[in-house]
Design a protein around this motif. Structure first.
Motif, PDB file in Angstrom:
ATOM      1  N   GLY A  42       0.891  -1.239  -0.092  1.00 50.21           N
ATOM      2  CA  GLY A  42      -0.060   0.020  -0.214  1.00 50.21           C
ATOM      3  C   GLY A  42       0.807   1.354   0.152  1.00 50.21           C
ATOM      4  N   GLN A  43       0.711   2.234   0.628  1.00 49.60           N
ATOM      5  CA  GLN A  43       1.281   3.397   1.013  1.00 49.60           C
ATOM      6  C   GLN A  43       2.410   3.222   1.130  1.00 49.60           C
ATOM      7  OE1 GLN A  43      -0.935   5.554  -0.903  1.00 49.60           O
ATOM      8  NE2 GLN A  43      -0.310   7.209   0.384  1.00 49.60           N
ATOM      9  N   PRO A  44       3.568   4.392   1.075  1.00 46.34           N
ATOM     10  CA  PRO A  44       4.924   4.404   1.549  1.00 46.34           C
ATOM     11  C   PRO A  44       4.776   4.590   3.109  1.00 46.34           C
ATOM     12  CG  PRO A  44       4.651   5.796  -0.262  1.00 46.34           C
ATOM     13  CD  PRO A  44       3.190   5.393  -0.008  1.00 46.34           C
ATOM     14  N   TRP A  45       5.808   4.091   3.490  1.00 43.70           N
ATOM     15  CA  TRP A  45       6.229   4.562   5.112  1.00 43.70           C
ATOM     16  C   TRP A  45       7.560   5.237   5.133  1.00 43.70           C
ATOM     17  CZ3 TRP A  45       3.590   2.381   9.426  1.00 43.70           C
ATOM     18  CH2 TRP A  45       2.620   1.667   9.258  1.00 43.70           C
ATOM     19  N   LEU A  46       7.918   6.088   6.212  1.00 38.30           N
ATOM     20  CA  LEU A  46       8.909   6.491   6.443  1.00 38.30           C
ATOM     21  C   LEU A  46       9.432   5.997   7.809  1.00 38.30           C
ATOM     22  CD1 LEU A  46       7.691  10.540   6.204  1.00 38.30           C
ATOM     23  CD2 LEU A  46       8.968   9.086   4.575  1.00 38.30           C
ATOM     24  N   ALA A  47      10.773   6.003   7.669  1.00 35.06           N
ATOM     25  CA  ALA A  47      11.630   5.138   8.754  1.00 35.06           C
ATOM     26  C   ALA A  47      12.360   6.119   9.231  1.00 35.06           C
ATOM     27  CB  ALA A  47      12.207   3.928   8.156  1.00 35.06           C
ATOM     28  N   TYR A  48      12.585   6.296  10.527  1.00 33.18           N
ATOM     29  CA  TYR A  48      13.422   7.315  11.238  1.00 33.18           C
ATOM     30  C   TYR A  48      14.631   6.439  12.093  1.00 33.18           C
ATOM     31  CZ  TYR A  48       9.759  10.559   9.933  1.00 33.18           C
ATOM     32  OH  TYR A  48       8.735  11.139   9.266  1.00 33.18           O
ATOM     33  N   SER A  49      15.713   7.192  12.071  1.00 29.64           N
ATOM     34  CA  SER A  49      16.703   6.540  12.899  1.00 29.64           C
ATOM     35  C   SER A  49      16.518   6.907  14.260  1.00 29.64           C
ATOM     36  CB  SER A  49      18.184   7.449  12.646  1.00 29.64           C
ATOM     37  OG  SER A  49      18.098   8.590  12.665  1.00 29.64           O
ATOM     38  N   ASP A  50      15.738   7.855  14.752  1.00 32.62           N
ATOM     39  CA  ASP A  50      15.503   8.075  16.242  1.00 32.62           C
ATOM     40  C   ASP A  50      13.959   8.012  16.610  1.00 32.62           C
ATOM     41  OD1 ASP A  50      18.388   8.868  16.452  1.00 32.62           O
ATOM     42  OD2 ASP A  50      17.814  10.956  15.972  1.00 32.62           O
ATOM     43  N   SER A  51      13.647   7.810  17.494  1.00 35.29           N
ATOM     44  CA  SER A  51      12.172   7.698  17.996  1.00 35.29           C
ATOM     45  C   SER A  51      11.750   9.105  17.833  1.00 35.29           C
ATOM     46  CB  SER A  51      12.057   7.388  19.529  1.00 35.29           C
ATOM     47  OG  SER A  51      12.974   8.212  20.559  1.00 35.29           O
ATOM     48  N   ALA A  52      10.207   8.956  17.885  1.00 36.65           N
ATOM     49  CA  ALA A  52       9.459  10.223  17.657  1.00 36.65           C
ATOM     50  C   ALA A  52       9.671  10.964  16.533  1.00 36.65           C
ATOM     51  CB  ALA A  52       9.684  11.323  18.939  1.00 36.65           C
ATOM     52  N   TYR A  53       9.867  10.246  15.349  1.00 32.64           N
ATOM     53  CA  TYR A  53      10.153  10.416  14.023  1.00 32.64           C
ATOM     54  C   TYR A  53      11.107  11.791  13.877  1.00 32.64           C
ATOM     55  CZ  TYR A  53       5.521   8.610  14.961  1.00 32.64           C
ATOM     56  OH  TYR A  53       4.515   7.789  15.430  1.00 32.64           O
ATOM     57  N   LYS A  54      12.166  11.382  14.409  1.00 31.21           N
ATOM     58  CA  LYS A  54      13.457  12.367  14.279  1.00 31.21           C
ATOM     59  C   LYS A  54      14.599  11.637  13.680  1.00 31.21           C
ATOM     60  CE  LYS A  54      11.686  15.263  18.049  1.00 31.21           C
ATOM     61  NZ  LYS A  54      11.915  15.888  19.380  1.00 31.21           N
ATOM     62  N   GLY A  55      15.552  12.492  13.157  1.00 33.46           N
ATOM     63  CA  GLY A  55      16.938  11.822  12.859  1.00 33.46           C
ATOM     64  C   GLY A  55      16.705  11.540  11.500  1.00 33.46           C
ATOM     65  N   HIS A  56      17.608  10.781  11.019  1.00 30.96           N
ATOM     66  CA  HIS A  56      17.891  10.305   9.479  1.00 30.96           C
ATOM     67  C   HIS A  56      16.480   9.715   9.090  1.00 30.96           C
ATOM     68  CE1 HIS A  56      19.984   9.814   5.909  1.00 30.96           C
ATOM     69  NE2 HIS A  56      19.390   8.633   5.777  1.00 30.96           N
ATOM     70  N   THR A  57      15.963  10.323   7.725  1.00 26.59           N
ATOM     71  CA  THR A  57      14.762   9.583   7.170  1.00 26.59           C
ATOM     72  C   THR A  57      14.973   8.782   5.995  1.00 26.59           C
ATOM     73  OG1 THR A  57      13.729  11.537   8.117  1.00 26.59           O
ATOM     74  CG2 THR A  57      12.447  10.153   6.796  1.00 26.59           C
ATOM     75  N   HIS A  58      14.349   7.843   6.189  1.00 29.79           N
ATOM     76  CA  HIS A  58      14.365   6.814   4.790  1.00 29.79           C
ATOM     77  C   HIS A  58      12.917   6.733   4.426  1.00 29.79           C
ATOM     78  CE1 HIS A  58      16.341   4.537   1.432  1.00 29.79           C
ATOM     79  NE2 HIS A  58      15.350   3.554   1.820  1.00 29.79           N
ATOM     80  N   ALA A  59      12.567   6.745   3.132  1.00 28.16           N
ATOM     81  CA  ALA A  59      11.436   6.346   2.674  1.00 28.16           C
ATOM     82  C   ALA A  59      11.245   4.905   1.924  1.00 28.16           C
ATOM     83  CB  ALA A  59      10.862   7.490   1.749  1.00 28.16           C
ATOM     84  N   PHE A  60      10.126   3.998   2.126  1.00 25.26           N
ATOM     85  CA  PHE A  60      10.120   2.747   1.628  1.00 25.26           C
ATOM     86  C   PHE A  60       8.685   2.786   0.920  1.00 25.26           C
ATOM     87  CE2 PHE A  60      12.906   1.783   5.214  1.00 25.26           C
ATOM     88  CZ  PHE A  60      13.819   1.183   4.570  1.00 25.26           C
ATOM     89  N   GLU A  61       8.628   2.843  -0.342  1.00 25.84           N
ATOM     90  CA  GLU A  61       7.333   2.835  -1.348  1.00 25.84           C
ATOM     91  C   GLU A  61       7.212   1.273  -1.049  1.00 25.84           C
ATOM     92  OE1 GLU A  61       7.744   6.335  -4.493  1.00 25.84           O
ATOM     93  OE2 GLU A  61       8.960   4.401  -4.992  1.00 25.84           O
ATOM     94  N   GLU A  62       5.888   0.941  -1.930  1.00 23.95           N
ATOM     95  CA  GLU A  62       5.321  -0.378  -1.807  1.00 23.95           C
ATOM     96  C   GLU A  62       6.415  -1.396  -2.488  1.00 23.95           C
ATOM     97  OE1 GLU A  62       1.031  -2.662  -2.260  1.00 23.95           O
ATOM     98  OE2 GLU A  62       1.572  -1.334  -4.041  1.00 23.95           O
ATOM     99  N   GLY A  63       6.760  -2.503  -2.114  1.00 24.86           N
ATOM    100  CA  GLY A  63       7.601  -3.258  -2.485  1.00 24.86           C
ATOM    101  C   GLY A  63       8.131  -4.138  -1.448  1.00 24.86           C
ATOM    102  N   GLU A  64       9.199  -4.960  -2.028  1.00 26.99           N
ATOM    103  CA  GLU A  64      10.171  -5.839  -1.075  1.00 26.99           C
ATOM    104  C   GLU A  64      11.496  -5.360  -1.092  1.00 26.99           C
ATOM    105  OE1 GLU A  64       9.621  -9.685  -1.892  1.00 26.99           O
ATOM    106  OE2 GLU A  64       7.413  -9.691  -1.255  1.00 26.99           O
TER     107      GLU A  64
END
Length: 332
Positions: A42-64
């Protein structure tokens, strides 16, 4: 459903967790700083290196993703809820949204133009964008979400006048359901086609048994096709159009390609010919062209829209026999 599945090891091995909503602290779920591979539905997700959505960010679109660059560094996850259909970002070459501006609505490698390494501020009108330091989606990156107004890149680490590539996140695959509106069926044309002719003559004074085969099998074919009503409109996801319990038409990218079903029809012919008569048998196939409206419901990111299509078939399934008897002169 929008879902992210995160795995302890690469290649989707080890312990795993599934999430369908934001996770501000993966450590509270006993899964912090241990993710090495990811699957997204489904929709993309954002992954953060720190808690509370902070720090370095990476995006994952639908896929493996059997391996990720942020191996064992992810501490929080956030689902992208923005409408990603019509992305738009405006870049400015001076802080506070001043100077020359550039409006972008699709992925752009700025190294190919005049705005490379010029941006100092931006406004995101629609979608979620990733801004890269180098062309071809390389280098340090910054994630800008809808409504984001970054007035001065000087406050963003290592980014002032260094933006060289912009990429809008793509939404997950749509779910398409179809409904054929049979009550609105239109018969465009009908015609009879003679597909076989058999004759038998009885010149005797007695009824005769027909000498040819009294039963034959003919193939009948039906072609099926689908097209969208609106010119230029495409359906990016494939779906099945159920014609009847035994026939499904796979529609891909708004294709109008046809499929053909084959049936075998057994026709029984009259077996006897009266005295001094000629029996003519015509095997008739009724060809009919019909069109039926189709209602498509396209659901993406929890939002649905309706599009109209048309199913057409050219059918020769109805096979019948017509025969006539006429007298013949007696031989003297």
């Amino acid at each position: 459903m929008n879902k992210i599945i995160v795995y302890e090891h690469g290649n989707f091995q080890g312990l795993y967790r599934e999430f369908t909503s934001d996770v501000p602290d993966l450590h509270s779920m006993d899964f912090g700083d241990c993710i090495s591979s990811v699957k997204v539905i489904g929709q993309p997700w954002l992954a953060y290196s720190d808690s509370a959505y902070k720090g370095h960010t990476h995006a994952f679109e639908e896929g493996e993703y059997s391996s990720i660059g942020q191996n064992d560094t992810i501490s929080s996850l956030q689902l992208v809820n923005e409408d990603l259909e019509h992305p738009q970002i405006v870049l400015f070459n001076k802080p506070d949204f001043q100077g020359t501006s550039k409006t972008i609505t699709e992925e752009t490698n700025l190294t190919y133009g005049h705005f490379n390494d010029k941006a100092s501020s931006h406004i995101v009108h629609n979608g979620v964008w990733i801004l890269y330091e180098h062309g071809n989606r390389k280098g340090w990156k910054y994630v800008a979400r809808e409504g984001d107004k970054c007035s001065n890149y000087e406050t963003v680490f290592h980014f002032n006048k260094k933006c060289s590539h912009v990429y809008p996140l793509k939404g997950g695959r749509a779910t398409i359901t179809s409904k054929i509106l049979w009550d609105s069926k239109k018969v465009e044309s009908e015609r009879d086609v003679v597909i076989d002719e058999v004759k038998g003559v009885n010149s005797t004074d007695f009824e005769q048994t027909f000498t040819t085969t009294t039963s034959k099998i003919y193939e009948s074919a039906t072609s099926h096709s689908f097209k969208l009503k609106a010119l230029g409109l495409k359906v990016d996801e494939s779906f099945n159009l159920s014609i009847d319990p035994s026939t499904n038409l796979l529609v891909e990218n708004g294709s109008i390609d046809s499929t053909v079903t084959i049936d075998k029809v057994e026709v029984t012919m009259p077996a006897n010919i009266p005295p001094h008569s000629e029996l003519s048998i015509h095997v008739i196939k009724k060809m009919a062209t019909i069109s039926v409206p189709v209602e498509l419901t396209i659901t993406k990111n929890g939002k649905s829209k309706t599009e109209c299509g048309e199913y057409r078939s050219i059918s020769g399934r109805n096979i019948s026999v017509r025969y006539a008897v006429k007298p013949v002169q007696k031989k003297v």
